[in-house]
Structure formats: C-alpha cells, structure tokens
Scaffold this active site. Sequence first.
Site, short mmCIF file in Angstrom:
data_model
loop_
_atom_site.label_atom_id
_atom_site.label_comp_id
_atom_site.label_asym_id
_atom_site.label_seq_id
_atom_site.Cartn_x
_atom_site.Cartn_y
_atom_site.Cartn_z
N ASN A 7 -144.02 -36.71 -35.06
CA ASN A 7 -143.51 -35.35 -35.26
C ASN A 7 -143.77 -34.56 -33.98
O ASN A 7 -144.92 -34.38 -33.57
CB ASN A 7 -144.22 -34.71 -36.46
CG ASN A 7 -143.63 -33.35 -36.82
OD1 ASN A 7 -143.35 -32.54 -35.94
ND2 ASN A 7 -143.46 -33.10 -38.10
N ARG A 18 -144.34 -20.01 -23.73
CA ARG A 18 -144.08 -19.43 -22.42
C ARG A 18 -142.60 -19.27 -22.11
O ARG A 18 -142.24 -18.72 -21.07
CB ARG A 18 -144.72 -20.30 -21.33
CG ARG A 18 -146.23 -20.25 -21.26
CD ARG A 18 -146.74 -18.94 -20.67
NE ARG A 18 -146.32 -18.77 -19.31
CZ ARG A 18 -147.03 -19.19 -18.24
NH1 ARG A 18 -148.17 -19.82 -18.42
NH2 ARG A 18 -146.58 -18.97 -17.03
N HIS A 43 -139.15 -30.75 -37.65
CA HIS A 43 -139.12 -29.86 -38.81
C HIS A 43 -138.67 -28.48 -38.34
O HIS A 43 -139.50 -27.61 -38.08
CB HIS A 43 -140.51 -29.80 -39.45
CG HIS A 43 -140.54 -29.09 -40.77
ND1 HIS A 43 -141.41 -29.43 -41.78
CD2 HIS A 43 -139.81 -28.05 -41.26
CE1 HIS A 43 -141.23 -28.64 -42.81
NE2 HIS A 43 -140.26 -27.79 -42.52
N ARG A 45 -137.73 -24.90 -38.65
CA ARG A 45 -137.86 -23.84 -39.65
C ARG A 45 -136.89 -22.70 -39.34
O ARG A 45 -136.42 -22.57 -38.20
CB ARG A 45 -139.30 -23.33 -39.71
CG ARG A 45 -140.24 -24.34 -40.37
CD ARG A 45 -141.65 -23.78 -40.53
NE ARG A 45 -142.42 -24.58 -41.48
CZ ARG A 45 -143.11 -25.68 -41.18
NH1 ARG A 45 -143.12 -26.11 -39.92
NH2 ARG A 45 -143.79 -26.33 -42.09
N HIS A 50 -140.89 -23.32 -33.61
CA HIS A 50 -141.20 -24.52 -32.82
C HIS A 50 -139.89 -25.25 -32.52
O HIS A 50 -139.18 -24.83 -31.62
CB HIS A 50 -142.28 -25.40 -33.47
CG HIS A 50 -142.29 -25.41 -34.96
ND1 HIS A 50 -143.42 -25.17 -35.70
CD2 HIS A 50 -141.31 -25.66 -35.86
CE1 HIS A 50 -143.14 -25.27 -36.98
NE2 HIS A 50 -141.88 -25.56 -37.11
N GLU A 70 -137.01 -33.01 -41.33
CA GLU A 70 -137.61 -32.54 -42.57
C GLU A 70 -137.51 -31.03 -42.66
O GLU A 70 -137.47 -30.32 -41.66
CB GLU A 70 -139.07 -33.00 -42.68
CG GLU A 70 -139.98 -32.53 -41.57
CD GLU A 70 -141.40 -33.07 -41.71
OE1 GLU A 70 -141.56 -34.19 -42.25
OE2 GLU A 70 -142.33 -32.38 -41.27
N THR A 100 -147.69 -24.36 -42.30
CA THR A 100 -147.37 -25.77 -42.37
C THR A 100 -147.11 -26.12 -43.82
O THR A 100 -147.41 -25.33 -44.72
CB THR A 100 -148.52 -26.64 -41.80
OG1 THR A 100 -148.10 -28.00 -41.76
CG2 THR A 100 -149.77 -26.50 -42.62
N HIS A 190 -149.13 -35.93 -43.34
CA HIS A 190 -149.88 -34.68 -43.30
C HIS A 190 -151.37 -34.98 -43.12
O HIS A 190 -152.04 -35.49 -44.01
CB HIS A 190 -149.67 -33.81 -44.55
CG HIS A 190 -149.96 -32.36 -44.25
ND1 HIS A 190 -148.98 -31.47 -43.87
CD2 HIS A 190 -151.11 -31.65 -44.24
CE1 HIS A 190 -149.51 -30.27 -43.66
NE2 HIS A 190 -150.81 -30.36 -43.87
N ASP A 191 -151.85 -34.65 -41.94
CA ASP A 191 -153.27 -34.79 -41.57
C ASP A 191 -153.73 -36.24 -41.45
O ASP A 191 -154.94 -36.50 -41.42
CB ASP A 191 -154.17 -34.02 -42.52
CG ASP A 191 -154.04 -32.52 -42.35
OD1 ASP A 191 -153.45 -32.08 -41.35
OD2 ASP A 191 -154.54 -31.77 -43.22
N GLY A 213 -147.95 -35.72 -36.61
CA GLY A 213 -147.71 -34.79 -35.52
C GLY A 213 -148.97 -34.17 -34.97
O GLY A 213 -149.42 -34.48 -33.87
#
Length: 238
Positions: A7, A18, A43, A45, A50, A70, A100, A190-191, A213
């Site tokens: 990810n 920046r 992902h 959004r 991002h 996703e 998240t 996830h994690d 990710g």
Amino acid sequence: MTQLSVNINKIATIRNARGGNMPNLTKFALDCERFGAQGITVHPRPDERHVRYADVHEIRPLLTQEFNIEGNPVPKFIELVNAVKPAQVTLVPDAENAITSNAGWDTIRHADFLRKVVADFQRHGIRVSIFVDPIPEMIRNAAEVGADRVELYTEAYATHYAANREKSIQPYVTAAEVARECGLGLNAGHDLSLENLKYFHQQIPWCDEVSIGHALISDALYLGIEETIHQYLACLKD
C-alpha cells in the site's frame, strides 16, 4: 505462496506535505514491483489527502503486477474503479473523515447495497473483496452478496499479538476456515508487520494476499525499500 501487495498511500502523504512530486509515487510503485512485490494497493479518499484520483489513472497502465484499489464505494469511487479496471477492488466502509480504516462491513445490514455494488464491479471484470472483521456471519454473508474474496481486518490481531499470539490469532483462523468453506478467496490487512506477519502466515497459509502499507513504509526508512520488501516476502515463504 501468499502474495504481498504494498500500500503506497504513505508515500503520497509525504509527497503532499510539500507539494511537487517528491517522492515520486509512480516510481516508488514501479520500484516495489521491481524488488519483488506482487501487487500495489492504493486507497484514494474523497479529500485526496494522500493518493489522488489522478495518481490512480497515471499508475494503472504502468504496473505489471496486480493493482488493488480500496475504498468506500461512493459514486465517485465507483466511477474511478470502473474506468481504471484494476485486478481487484476492496470495499471498505470507512467514513470520509476517518484517519484510517477502523472496522469491517456489516454484510447483513448492508446486504442489498453490497450485492448491487459487487455485481456492478464484476460486470466490468473486476474481482471484488469485502473488508470484514473476523466474524463468521459477516463472512458468510459476504459470500451471499456475491463477493469473490474477503479481506480480514487484522488490527485486533496486531494489537494483542505481543501479549498472547495464540489467543489473538484464533478468531482469524476460524474466520479463514469459514471463508474457505464458503468458497471465498482470502486477503488480510491492517497493522501487519515484520513482527507479526510470519506467525499469521504460518497459521493461515492459504491466505491469498496481504496488503501492507504503514509498517512496511516505516521499516523502509531504516532498511531501505528493497531490503524491506525482501524481509516481508521472507515472512510469507512456506
């Protein structure tokens, strides 16, 4: 072998802090593939804080490995995915302002909506995975609405791994077995990290894909992205 999908959202977050194009998101995605990653995940959004929608269009024709998009299937997201046609779309019920993803779908309550969305993506030749908590009923109903795969939300496993890894993995083993019984493919994310990934894979070796990710990008700050990908792939070897 379980596939590793990287990810790249965090790379886009650094770039956006920046402005400009440093680091170059497209180059990073291609480097991940070159170093052995079998997939790239994004992902996007709605606020584009991002990965941006334009990034998705830019990256898609250049990738040689699987592309997974996703997100919450709001109209704008559905339009993007159907235009880009990735190998896989992962449906995630995150709120627009979520930092998240923090929960899986209630596939019973939202069955009618999910059935419609799944069918629409599949008509475009896109494999559909539904993000779920490790709850058997939610997995069975993901199969009922026509999903091809489920992605297990592994935050609870990661949180409790250090204290009791055997206890923390058990709901996921049960969930994975239910998915297999239902004929669903299996993803997880996830994690997941270098600390807990190998044990997860040992207990659920039939998992098709892990999407990682935050931990992977954080490790790369110390190890470099090539070495980091190699270490994650080593965790997934049989």
